[in-house]
Design a protein around this motif. Structure first.
Motif, mmCIF file in Angstrom:
data_model
loop_
_atom_site.group_PDB
_atom_site.id
_atom_site.type_symbol
_atom_site.label_atom_id
_atom_site.label_comp_id
_atom_site.label_asym_id
_atom_site.label_seq_id
_atom_site.Cartn_x
_atom_site.Cartn_y
_atom_site.Cartn_z
ATOM 1 N N TYR A 231 -0.465 0.150 13.025
ATOM 2 C CA TYR A 231 0.503 1.240 13.006
ATOM 3 C C TYR A 231 -0.142 2.429 12.312
ATOM 4 N N LEU A 232 0.453 3.591 12.485
ATOM 5 C CA LEU A 232 0.016 4.790 11.773
ATOM 6 C C LEU A 232 1.000 5.055 10.653
ATOM 7 N N ALA A 233 0.495 5.417 9.475
ATOM 8 C CA ALA A 233 1.356 5.661 8.314
ATOM 9 C C ALA A 233 0.977 6.964 7.630
ATOM 10 N N CYS A 234 2.013 7.706 7.247
ATOM 11 C CA CYS A 234 1.849 8.907 6.428
ATOM 12 C C CYS A 234 2.693 8.682 5.176
ATOM 13 N N SER A 235 2.044 8.590 4.041
ATOM 14 C CA SER A 235 2.759 8.358 2.796
ATOM 15 C C SER A 235 3.587 9.585 2.422
ATOM 16 N N LEU A 236 4.870 9.374 2.196
ATOM 17 C CA LEU A 236 5.758 10.453 1.772
ATOM 18 C C LEU A 236 6.034 10.388 0.271
ATOM 19 N N MET A 237 6.033 9.161 -0.277
ATOM 20 C CA MET A 237 6.232 8.991 -1.719
ATOM 21 C C MET A 237 5.687 7.618 -2.115
ATOM 22 N N SER A 238 4.626 7.637 -2.891
ATOM 23 C CA SER A 238 4.038 6.379 -3.349
ATOM 24 C C SER A 238 3.319 6.626 -4.666
ATOM 25 N N PRO A 239 3.755 5.985 -5.731
ATOM 26 C CA PRO A 239 4.917 5.098 -5.792
ATOM 27 C C PRO A 239 6.217 5.896 -5.759
ATOM 28 N N LEU A 240 7.306 5.166 -5.590
ATOM 29 C CA LEU A 240 8.627 5.794 -5.597
ATOM 30 C C LEU A 240 8.971 6.294 -6.995
ATOM 31 N N GLU A 241 9.778 7.343 -7.048
ATOM 32 C CA GLU A 241 10.284 7.833 -8.331
ATOM 33 C C GLU A 241 11.093 6.724 -8.989
ATOM 34 N N SER A 242 10.862 6.475 -10.254
ATOM 35 C CA SER A 242 11.551 5.372 -10.942
ATOM 36 C C SER A 242 13.050 5.621 -11.091
ATOM 37 N N SER A 243 13.480 6.874 -11.061
ATOM 38 C CA SER A 243 14.905 7.183 -11.227
ATOM 39 C C SER A 243 15.685 7.120 -9.916
ATOM 40 N N ASP B 222 5.575 -8.333 -8.881
ATOM 41 C CA ASP B 222 5.026 -8.391 -10.240
ATOM 42 C C ASP B 222 4.348 -7.094 -10.677
ATOM 43 N N LEU B 223 4.215 -6.152 -9.767
ATOM 44 C CA LEU B 223 3.515 -4.915 -10.102
ATOM 45 C C LEU B 223 4.447 -3.924 -10.794
ATOM 46 N N PRO B 224 3.918 -3.105 -11.704
ATOM 47 C CA PRO B 224 4.768 -2.221 -12.503
ATOM 48 C C PRO B 224 5.504 -1.140 -11.701
ATOM 49 N N PHE B 225 5.016 -0.775 -10.539
ATOM 50 C CA PHE B 225 5.661 0.275 -9.736
ATOM 51 C C PHE B 225 6.644 -0.294 -8.711
ATOM 52 N N PHE B 226 6.929 -1.581 -8.764
ATOM 53 C CA PHE B 226 7.902 -2.220 -7.880
ATOM 54 C C PHE B 226 9.300 -1.976 -8.445
ATOM 55 N N HIS B 227 10.168 -1.356 -7.644
ATOM 56 C CA HIS B 227 11.537 -1.028 -8.079
ATOM 57 C C HIS B 227 12.509 -1.928 -7.332
ATOM 58 N N SER B 228 12.920 -3.003 -7.983
ATOM 59 C CA SER B 228 13.719 -4.047 -7.331
ATOM 60 C C SER B 228 15.066 -3.541 -6.802
#
Length: 164
Positions: free
Chosen positions: A105-117, A30-36
């Motif tokens: 776990y260990l996490a390093c964000s590479l892209m958040s949010p994802l590019e919409s295109s 339901d969130l706006p940055f969710f790319h189905s």
């Protein structure tokens, strides 16, 4: 205090995918940055120094993850704690996370949010390539001098006919 985090004897990829599927089903859609159009996929997981490392792709982010490997045991840490690891690609800063079904776990964000295109095939290729690149040694052209001023000196000499 929490129990120690036991390592995964085989790739944690299927468990990660199931855990992040549960997160997606629990309101993320339901969130706006969710790319189905983007799948939930654990990409490129392999052992490095007895730890599992790979990329987690979801419809909302792409992250490099590290989880304990076979016969490894991590002492529990505080979620949100920062750790730096030296990987072949260089020093990488990670944040400790935790998810039901996989533990810490260990996490390093590479892209958040994802590019919409971003298309699904592009996102999967990016995740696979990012996992591979994290464990790749930097490429250096051994035929070039390491000192740029020295390169400039050689160019000057050639220009003056000194190399004839």
């Amino acid at each position: 205090m929490r129990d120690a985090v036991n390592g995964f004897p085989t790739t944690p990829a299927p468990l990660l995918e199931a855990a992040f599927q549960a997160v997606a089903a629990d309101g993320m859609r339901d969130l706006p940055f969710f790319h189905s159009q983007i799948p939930i996929r654990a990409c490129g997981f392999q052992l490095f120094e007895q730890q599992w490392i790979g990329c987690m792709l979801t419809p909302w982010m792409l992250s490099l993850l590290v989880l304990p490997g076979p016969q490894q045991q991590w002492q529990p840490r505080q979620v949100g704690e920062k750790l730096a690891l030296a990987l072949p690609c260089g020093n990488v800063s990670f944040t400790l996370g935790e998810i039901d079904g996989c533990g810490q776990y260990l996490a390093c964000s590479l892209m958040s949010p994802l590019e919409s295109s971003l298309r699904a095939d592009q996102a999967l290729a990016l995740a696979e390539n990012s996992a591979r690149m994290a464990l790749s040694l930097p490429v250096v052209d051994g035929s070039l001098p390491s000192n740029p001023r020295r390169r400039a000196l050689f160019r000057l000499q050639r220009g003056n006919g000194a190399d004839a």
